[in-house]
Design an enzyme around this catalytic site. Structure first.
Site, mmCIF file in Angstrom:
data_model
loop_
_atom_site.group_PDB
_atom_site.id
_atom_site.type_symbol
_atom_site.label_atom_id
_atom_site.label_comp_id
_atom_site.label_asym_id
_atom_site.label_seq_id
_atom_site.Cartn_x
_atom_site.Cartn_y
_atom_site.Cartn_z
ATOM 1 N N CYS A 197 6.000 62.996 71.850
ATOM 2 C CA CYS A 197 4.631 62.692 72.091
ATOM 3 C C CYS A 197 4.404 61.250 72.574
ATOM 4 O O CYS A 197 3.527 61.029 73.370
ATOM 5 C CB CYS A 197 3.871 62.946 70.817
ATOM 6 S SG CYS A 197 2.111 62.897 70.968
ATOM 7 N N ARG A 237 -1.117 59.578 68.120
ATOM 8 C CA ARG A 237 -0.899 60.757 68.949
ATOM 9 C C ARG A 237 -0.306 61.916 68.149
ATOM 10 O O ARG A 237 -0.281 63.049 68.626
ATOM 11 C CB ARG A 237 0.028 60.402 70.114
ATOM 12 C CG ARG A 237 -0.564 59.370 71.063
ATOM 13 C CD ARG A 237 0.466 58.832 72.031
ATOM 14 N NE ARG A 237 0.878 59.813 73.014
ATOM 15 C CZ ARG A 237 0.320 59.960 74.206
ATOM 16 N NH1 ARG A 237 -0.692 59.196 74.566
ATOM 17 N NH2 ARG A 237 0.768 60.857 75.048
ATOM 18 N N TRP A 297 6.806 64.983 68.721
ATOM 19 C CA TRP A 297 6.030 66.086 68.170
ATOM 20 C C TRP A 297 6.746 67.359 68.593
ATOM 21 O O TRP A 297 6.862 67.652 69.774
ATOM 22 C CB TRP A 297 4.608 66.039 68.718
ATOM 23 C CG TRP A 297 3.675 67.065 68.160
ATOM 24 C CD1 TRP A 297 3.104 67.082 66.925
ATOM 25 C CD2 TRP A 297 3.170 68.225 68.851
ATOM 26 N NE1 TRP A 297 2.282 68.175 66.804
ATOM 27 C CE2 TRP A 297 2.293 68.892 67.960
ATOM 28 C CE3 TRP A 297 3.366 68.749 70.132
ATOM 29 C CZ2 TRP A 297 1.618 70.059 68.312
ATOM 30 C CZ3 TRP A 297 2.699 69.915 70.472
ATOM 31 C CH2 TRP A 297 1.846 70.556 69.575
ATOM 32 N N ASN A 353 8.672 63.028 77.305
ATOM 33 C CA ASN A 353 7.476 63.793 76.943
ATOM 34 C C ASN A 353 7.323 64.937 77.930
ATOM 35 O O ASN A 353 7.675 64.801 79.105
ATOM 36 C CB ASN A 353 6.213 62.921 77.009
ATOM 37 C CG ASN A 353 6.074 62.011 75.809
ATOM 38 O OD1 ASN A 353 6.818 62.121 74.843
ATOM 39 N ND2 ASN A 353 5.121 61.103 75.883
ATOM 40 N N GLY A 354 6.739 66.053 77.469
ATOM 41 C CA GLY A 354 6.554 67.201 78.337
ATOM 42 C C GLY A 354 7.511 68.320 77.978
ATOM 43 O O GLY A 354 8.145 68.309 76.910
ATOM 44 N N GLU A 364 -17.604 73.230 65.662
ATOM 45 C CA GLU A 364 -16.973 71.907 65.632
ATOM 46 C C GLU A 364 -16.782 71.427 64.189
ATOM 47 O O GLU A 364 -15.749 70.846 63.847
ATOM 48 C CB GLU A 364 -17.816 70.918 66.428
ATOM 49 C CG GLU A 364 -17.341 69.481 66.378
ATOM 50 C CD GLU A 364 -15.962 69.270 66.974
ATOM 51 O OE1 GLU A 364 -15.399 68.174 66.768
ATOM 52 O OE2 GLU A 364 -15.429 70.177 67.644
ATOM 53 N N LYS A 382 -13.182 70.506 62.476
ATOM 54 C CA LYS A 382 -12.874 69.227 61.831
ATOM 55 C C LYS A 382 -12.343 69.438 60.422
ATOM 56 O O LYS A 382 -11.392 68.782 59.994
ATOM 57 C CB LYS A 382 -14.121 68.337 61.788
ATOM 58 C CG LYS A 382 -14.495 67.733 63.108
ATOM 59 C CD LYS A 382 -13.453 66.705 63.548
ATOM 60 C CE LYS A 382 -13.537 66.496 65.050
ATOM 61 N NZ LYS A 382 -12.958 67.580 65.837
ATOM 62 N N GLU A 413 -8.796 70.816 60.576
ATOM 63 C CA GLU A 413 -7.850 69.859 61.152
ATOM 64 C C GLU A 413 -7.347 68.863 60.116
ATOM 65 O O GLU A 413 -6.147 68.567 60.064
ATOM 66 C CB GLU A 413 -8.524 69.076 62.292
ATOM 67 C CG GLU A 413 -8.566 69.791 63.621
ATOM 68 C CD GLU A 413 -9.213 68.931 64.689
ATOM 69 O OE1 GLU A 413 -8.697 68.906 65.811
ATOM 70 O OE2 GLU A 413 -10.244 68.275 64.406
ATOM 71 N N HIS A 437 -22.707 91.503 59.953
ATOM 72 C CA HIS A 437 -21.783 92.314 60.737
ATOM 73 C C HIS A 437 -20.334 92.074 60.349
ATOM 74 O O HIS A 437 -19.432 92.274 61.166
ATOM 75 C CB HIS A 437 -21.992 92.053 62.228
ATOM 76 C CG HIS A 437 -23.337 92.456 62.725
ATOM 77 N ND1 HIS A 437 -23.748 93.765 62.808
ATOM 78 C CD2 HIS A 437 -24.391 91.705 63.145
ATOM 79 C CE1 HIS A 437 -24.992 93.819 63.264
ATOM 80 N NE2 HIS A 437 -25.410 92.578 63.472
ATOM 81 N N LYS A 473 -2.577 64.101 69.358
ATOM 82 C CA LYS A 473 -3.857 63.638 69.914
ATOM 83 C C LYS A 473 -4.037 64.098 71.348
ATOM 84 O O LYS A 473 -5.073 64.620 71.716
ATOM 85 C CB LYS A 473 -3.925 62.106 69.831
ATOM 86 C CG LYS A 473 -5.224 61.513 70.371
ATOM 87 C CD LYS A 473 -6.418 61.930 69.535
ATOM 88 C CE LYS A 473 -7.685 61.225 69.981
ATOM 89 N NZ LYS A 473 -8.867 61.715 69.265
#
Length: 655
Positions: free
Chosen positions: A2, A27, A77, A102-103, A527, A531, A534, A550, A650
């Site tokens: 990362c 990150r 990561w 990275n990637g 949202e 949060k 997370e 329902h 991140k």
């Protein structure tokens, strides 16, 4: 992925690289490592599972000082291979080549199979190890097999020959083999005065110094040593020495000049100050972030359409619909904007998760404004979706020119990016750009970036409505006045922190939560649930309140806190009925309501009252502040890592 940091200097770079890693901690990562060329030009490496401090502890107990004037470091990561020391970067081949990456190298399995046949031994499960082997392979003198039947190989040979010899040429040859995304930092014992960097689809910057140069994933990593940066573009391979930076574009097949830009950030902008966590600091920075985002973009009574670029008025006049593409928190911002666009501004609007859009066959209609939203501007799925839209526009416009009677021209398709990073990939790809001036956001869980995205979307929709005359001047005045009051409204919301701390105790022994909202408060509930999950690791879901009957009612009992958002609007009475359904089944009810509402008269509810006179644009933003504080304080009670929650990064620069 990362985080990458590297440097070449006349001084010991080890402490600079360590500080850079600390500044990239936000990150998200699970392991870290560093490789240096020591005074004898030998590669030395230290890797560790866990936090940066564990890497430092391993360095501190080494028998010999860990020092050198050339080095690379990384926070990982996990993507390929479990979090483990043997999978941590840097990866080394034959004690001669060290790589950080990275990637994702998408064709690593075929490359690995070929390299095993060539005699290379693998010590990790990562895709990055094939990068180290490939660079070593070309550095050691292996030739590309060019032939008249293989023109691509001949082209690669030509590019490589222009790059000279040594590590730089080896990297250029190697990257031609890779499919996927990468940001690379490479050093070798064969060339102890060179650091090579390469970028495709994953961000990488060069920090410019005097007698020293650096690389990093993010400018924040290098702020202690420089504020001057070169932002590499896709296909760039850079050769850094102490005195020079040379960049070769493999896309263009030639040497290129990239501008040096001075960052407006400073070291104090990314310091904690008096706050315990970055997330808490960033929640409280939101009034200023809104002020900064509005500055120069509105007057007392109107929005300035020119904030979206000189061509904005022409583009806005032609568009007939909006299509918003984003991920995660940015997707929720888009969902709020959909309600605004259709309800207030009477503009059709579609909102889509980027990872879904890019893998289906969407119908792209002419005169559509595609809006991509990203905090970092490097979100892989969002970037790929934007590139897909541009490719479709180009392809269909070309077909129209060739066969005008059968193929519709898509020249009316425009793209706009809302982003917090000026030199990001998304900002370079989009036709128009609107920068949210949120400042650096270190906490993985987005707070002020989300708020400023909503402000940006409100300005955008008002500008479009103004140009297309779908809103009267009085409505424009009302919106601009509300936005100017927003920093104070946020400040008043923050004053409820102690009440929210008390309510957070409710979650001490809870593992599940349900968020409810109607209208624009439904995406705000989404949202809020995101949060909470997370940073506290509580399973949380969000539903439109009318959907309770329902299915979700089956989950309600005394162990399921239900959080409802109850502004004073025309849906309030409907929401009250939904809340009674929860109460009747023994649910624990937490309500964020308007001061003028009367829900608090029900003794069965825990209530936080929001500030009055909150309008349709400002209400979702104001209520969201309260949910941010709730998730933060629940996480404190749960004892989780607020700023660096497990398994999350991140900037998500891979699929």
């Amino acid at each position: 992925m990362c985080g990458i940091v590297g440097g070449i200097a006349e001084r010991n770079v080890a402490p600079i690289l360590l500080e850079g890693l600390r500044r990239l901690e936000y990150r998200g990562y699970d392991s870290s490592g560093m490789a240096l060329l020591d005074s004898e030009a030998e590669l030395r490496r230290v890797r560790s599972l866990g936090k940066i401090k564990q890497l430092e502890q391993k360095i501190d107990v080494l028998a010999q000082p860990f020092a050198g004037q050339l080095g690379i470091a990384h926070t990982r990561w996990a993507t390929h291979g479990i979090p483990a020391e043997h999978n941590a970067h840097p990866h080394i081949c034959n004690h001669r080549v060290a790589v950080v990456h990275n990637g994702i190298i998408e064709n690593y399995q075929s490359l690995k199979a070929r390299q095993i046949e060539q005699g290379y031994r693998f010590t990790s499960e990562t895709d990055t190890e094939v990068v180290a082997h490939a660079i070593y392979h070309y550095l050691a003198g292996a030739e590309l097999s060019a032939s008249p039947d293989n023109p691509a190989s001949q082209s690669e040979q030509s590019i490589a020959s222009q790059a000279g010899k040594g590590l730089f040429q080896a990297v250029i040859r190697a990257v031609a083999d890779f499919e996927g995304a990468y940001a690379l930092g490479v050093v070798t014992t064969d060339d102890p005065d060179t650091l090579v960097a390469a970028r495709k689809g994953s961000p990488l910057v060069i920090g410019i110094g005097i007698g020293e140069h650096f690389i990093a994933s993010d400018v924040s990593a290098l702020l202690p040593v420089t504020q001057n940066f070169i932002f590499l573009e896709d296909g760039d391979v850079a050769q850094l020495t102490r005195d020079s930076v040379k960049i070769f574009s493999t896309s263009a097949g030639e040497w290129v000049e990239r501008p040096v830009k001075q960052s407006s950030l400073n070291i104090t902008a990314v310091e904690l100050g008096e706050h315990r966590h970055y997330m808490h600091k960033e929640i409280f920075e939101q009034p200023q972030a809104v002020i900064d985002t509005l500055e120069g973009r509105i007057t007392q009574e109107q929005v300035l359409v020119s904030s979206f670029g000189h061509q904005a008025e022409t583009v806005f006049q032609k568009i007939e619909r909006l299509h918003i593409i984003a991920c995660g928190t940015s997707y929720h911002a888009g969902m709020v904007a959909k309600y605004w666009a259709e309800d207030i501004f009477r503009i059709p609007c579609q909102v889509e998760v980027a990872s879904e859009f890019r893998y289906r066959n969407p119908v792209v209609e002419n005169n559509t404004l595609f809006i991509t939203i990203s905090q970092s501007g490097e979100t892989a799925d969002t970037l790929a979706a934007l590139q897909q839209i541009k490719a479709m526009r180009q392809s269909q416009s070309s077909e129209h020119a060739a066969n005008e009677t059968n193929v519709p021209e898509l020249s009316g398709i425009s793209t706009l990016t809302i982003c917090n990073v000026a030199e990001s990939s998304l900002t370079r790809e989009a036709d128009m750009v609107f920068l949210t001036h949120a400042g650096p956001e270190i906490g993985v869980a987005s707070t002020k970036a989300f708020t400023t995205q909503l402000v940006a979307l409100a300005l955008l929709l008002t500008s479009i409505g103004k140009v297309k005359r779908t809103i009267p001047e009085s409505r424009e005045n009302l919106i601009t006045n509300g936005l100017q009051k927003l920093p104070n409204l946020i400040q008043q919301a923050l004053m409820h922190e102690q009440e929210i701390i008390d309510i957070a105790e409710t979650f001490a022994d809870k593992q599940h939560a349900l968020f409810l909202g109607r209208g624009t408060m439904y995406p705000i509930a989404m949202e809020g649930a995101l949060k909470l999950k997370e940073i506290s690791y509580i399973h949380a879901e969000a539903y439109p309140a009318g959907e309770l009957k329902h299915g979700p009612l089956a989950l309600i009992d005394e162990n399921m806190p239900v959080i409802a958002i109850a502004p004073l609007d025309d849906l309030l009475e409907k929401l009250k009925s939904n809340l009674q359904e929860v109460k009747a089944r023994g649910g624990q009810m937490i309500v964020f309501e308007d001061e003028r509402s009367d829900i608090s008269s029900d003794s069965g509810f825990k209530v936080v009252k929001a500030t009055t006179n909150v309008g349709r644009i400002t209400a979702p933003i104001t209520y969201n502040i309260l949910l941010q504080l709730l998730s933060y304080h629940v996480a404190l009670i749960k004892g989780t890592d607020v700023d660096q929650p497990r398994n999350l990064a991140k900037s998500v620069t891979v699929e």
